[in-house]
Motif scaffolding. Structure first.
Motif, short mmCIF file in Angstrom:
data_model
loop_
_atom_site.label_atom_id
_atom_site.label_comp_id
_atom_site.label_asym_id
_atom_site.label_seq_id
_atom_site.Cartn_x
_atom_site.Cartn_y
_atom_site.Cartn_z
N ARG A 27 36.30 31.07 32.74
CA ARG A 27 34.98 31.73 32.83
C ARG A 27 34.83 32.78 31.73
N ARG A 110 27.29 33.88 40.40
CA ARG A 110 28.41 33.03 39.95
C ARG A 110 28.50 31.76 40.79
N LEU A 401 35.75 34.44 39.04
CA LEU A 401 34.48 34.10 38.37
C LEU A 401 33.72 35.35 37.95
N THR A 405 33.69 36.52 33.93
CA THR A 405 32.40 36.59 33.23
C THR A 405 32.24 37.94 32.52
#
Length: 597
Positions: A27, A110, A401, A405
């Motif tokens: 991610r 997400r 996640l 990110t």
């Protein structure tokens, strides 16, 4: 530099180097690439097919209202505020509340993104959707390829490279060829998971030896909360080919059954019925049942392999089996046929289960940008500290996640503003010399032998139940291993390509380092909180211990400080409370929503 006939002067450049081929790493690399920089992801195994994410349950947690808004039943009255409150109270108030706010806020985005990228959903609860680790990773890998993320498999990171106080890349080992590779980058994101391999049994994959956390520490990054280790209860201990598999844990949680000691006693019935009822139907059961199991073993009522027994209990076999096959058709779990386990349960043959190391709440200290105290170095996922405080009760899959990110975003922004750094050649040469030492020694200590001893001691002295004597003994043992045994590690084969013994020798340095930091933190924390249970300090002390223990290496010495927890919304209660009473209070305060995941 040349070893034998093998040149090891290869240099690979990237704007953002992402270390770790699981969910957080993928991610982060996707995000960095989407922001217009060259992202290179290096994975110790095959990307998306190794590490912790693949083994995940895998549930994705978010508040029930957001889940409902995504088109699942969810629980419309479950708000982000309730979800936040549950994570903090069940983290025993040791969470960094700023990071919890980010987790709760970003989780729905997400999850929606993954649904758009094509993950397969099995079923949903009030606060979670259930899929598989492989489905999540396949969706992320597909997206990474669409975004032209560069990927290198089978690369172990040995250490970070630092120049003028900022990260300049990393030294890696190509496991297949034995080449030592210098990776040069403007920013680095560590997404290397926990250090499961420090314990036996453990519920992790064989790659997880804490490489990123140990490398960050040696580079001068702050670590925190290293004493907090989640042990999953009811993990298979025997036979050896099943050891570490969490299938009975899921059966006990979803289907039912009974735990008994070697005398055939239902030992959980000794505890407060409220704790037993809630503590065996929610994520809390990991800590509660692991402690109860470890006490049975300590008091001489354990099974031959250091656990207790799982059995069907009072339920009719037909009913029990139909419940199992509803969740796991044909007794299949993660592609493994467990019909033999079914026969054992049906025939009343003993099924030995016990605690296994499963998740590490501690790790690298990050801020809301997921940057460390080293310029250009970011971290995401299980290798970070502070989101879950002293006890994880929401999904690590959502954590990877959300954090991946943000770490990828800010690493990309940093890289855009930075020049490609120079590499300190002396540092690289020194690290290479150290890395090949086990190949150069003609005789010494076998890595596998030392690893077994270290794992056993860690499980006994730094397991679900700790006390001053055990921890002090363990610290002495680990200090001896560091001084006298690690320098003598020696491989039988001197070949550099795919030498598993060499990899194990390199991993051992990381494992021993992290166990030392974990044990010293556990010894210092004179209370019981979350998954850290001290039998000699069986109370939670909110007057003196609403603090994180922070560790940093400076010129080879360990510096330990404490910092107060970061509070934004929820004020912790004051006072000193007996541990089990505190557990009960927090369980009763927990909303009825999203009980287990």
């Amino acid at each position: 530099m040349v070893v034998g006939t093998k040149a090891v002067d290869k240099v690979v450049d990237a704007d953002v180097l992402v270390v770790g081929g699981g969910g957080a790493g993928l991610r982060a690399a996707i995000e960095a690439s989407e922001r217009g920089v060259r992202a290179l992801l290096i994975s110790k195994g095959s990307v998306a097919r190794s590490g912790a994410s693949l083994l995940a349950g895998a549930d994705l947690t978010l508040d029930g209202e957001s889940l409902h808004n995504l088109g699942f039943p969810g629980e419309p009255i479950d708000t982000k505020q309730k979800f936040f409150s549950d994570i903090v109270t069940q983290g025993f108030y040791l969470n960094n509340q700023r990071i919890v706010e980010i987790y709760v806020e970003d989780a729905p985005k997400r999850v929606k993104e993954l649904l758009d990228w094509g993950i397969k959903v099995g079923f949903a609860e009030e606060r979670a959707i259930f899929t598989s680790g492989s489905s999540i990773l396949s969706a992320l890998l597909k997206r990474a390829k669409e975004m032209d993320v560069d990927i290198m498999n089978d690369i172990m990171v040995i250490d970070l490279l630092i120049k003028d106080g900022r990260v300049s890349g990393a030294l890696g080992l190509d496991i297949k060829t034995g080449d030592l590779i210098t990776f040069r980058s403007k920013a680095v994101v560590l997404a290397t998971g926990g250090w499961h391999k420090a314990y036996s049994p453990n519920a992790g994959s064989r790659e997880l030896s804490g490489d990123g956390v140990a490398a960050a520490y040696r580079a001068g990054a702050d670590l925190a909360n290293m004493e907090f280790v989640t042990f999953c209860c009811n993990v298979l201990l025997w036979p050896p080919n099943w050891r570490g598999i969490i299938f009975p844990y899921l059966l006990h949680l979803l289907v039912g059954g009974k735990l008994v000691n070697s005398k055939g006693e239902d030992f959980l019935s000794k505890y407060d019925p409220t704790i037993v009822k809630i503590g065996t139907s929610m994520e809390w059961n990991k800590s509660f049942v692991s402690i109860a199991t470890a006490l049975e073993v300590l008091e001489g009522r354990g099974s031959p392999h250091g656990g207790v027994y799982y059995e069907v209990g009072d339920m009719a076999w037909k009913e029990f089996e139909s419940r199992v096959t509803k969740y796991y058709p044909n007794w299949k779990y993660k592609g493994i046929d467990f019909s033999e386990l079914g026969k054992m349960l049906k025939d009343g043959r003993p099924v030995e289960v016990g605690p296994a190391a499963e998740y590490f709440e501690g790790g690298i200290v990050v801020n809301e940008k997921f940057e460390t105290n080293i310029s250009g170095l970011y971290a995401a996922g299980e290798c970070t500290a502070s989101l879950f405080g002293a006890n994880r009760v929401a999904a690590a899959t959502t954590e990877m996640l959300v954090e991946g990110t943000i770490a990828g975003r800010f690493a990309a922004d940093y890289a855009k503003k930075s020049e490609m750094p120079d590499i300190d050649k002396k540092q690289v040469d020194k690290l290479q010399e150290k890395a090949i030492l086990p190949l150069k020694l003609k005789e010494g200590i076998k890595p596998a032998e030392l690893l077994r001893n270290v794992q056993q001691m860690a499980y006994e002295q730094l397991g679900p139940i700790r006390d001053n004597n055990g921890l002090s003994e363990f610290v002495k043992y680990i200090e001896m291993v560091k001084k006298d045994q690690l320098p003598k590690l020696c491989t039988v084969s001197k070949s550099m390509n795919y030498n598993k013994e060499w990899i194990e020798a390199l991993e051992l340095e990381n494992i021993v380092q992290l166990l030392e930091l974990s044990a010293k933190s556990a010894l210092m924390r004179t209370e019981s909180r979350g998954v850290h249970y001290r039998s000699d300090y069986a109370w939670t002390d909110n007057d003196n211990w609403l603090k994180e223990i922070v560790l940093r290496e400076d010129a080879g010495d360990l510096h330990v400080t404490k910092r107060p927890v970061i509070i934004t919304i929820l004020m912790p209660p004051s006072g000193v409370t007996p541990y089990m009473e505190m557990v009960k209070k927090l369980m009763e305060a927990h909303s009825e929503i999203g009980g287990h995941h």
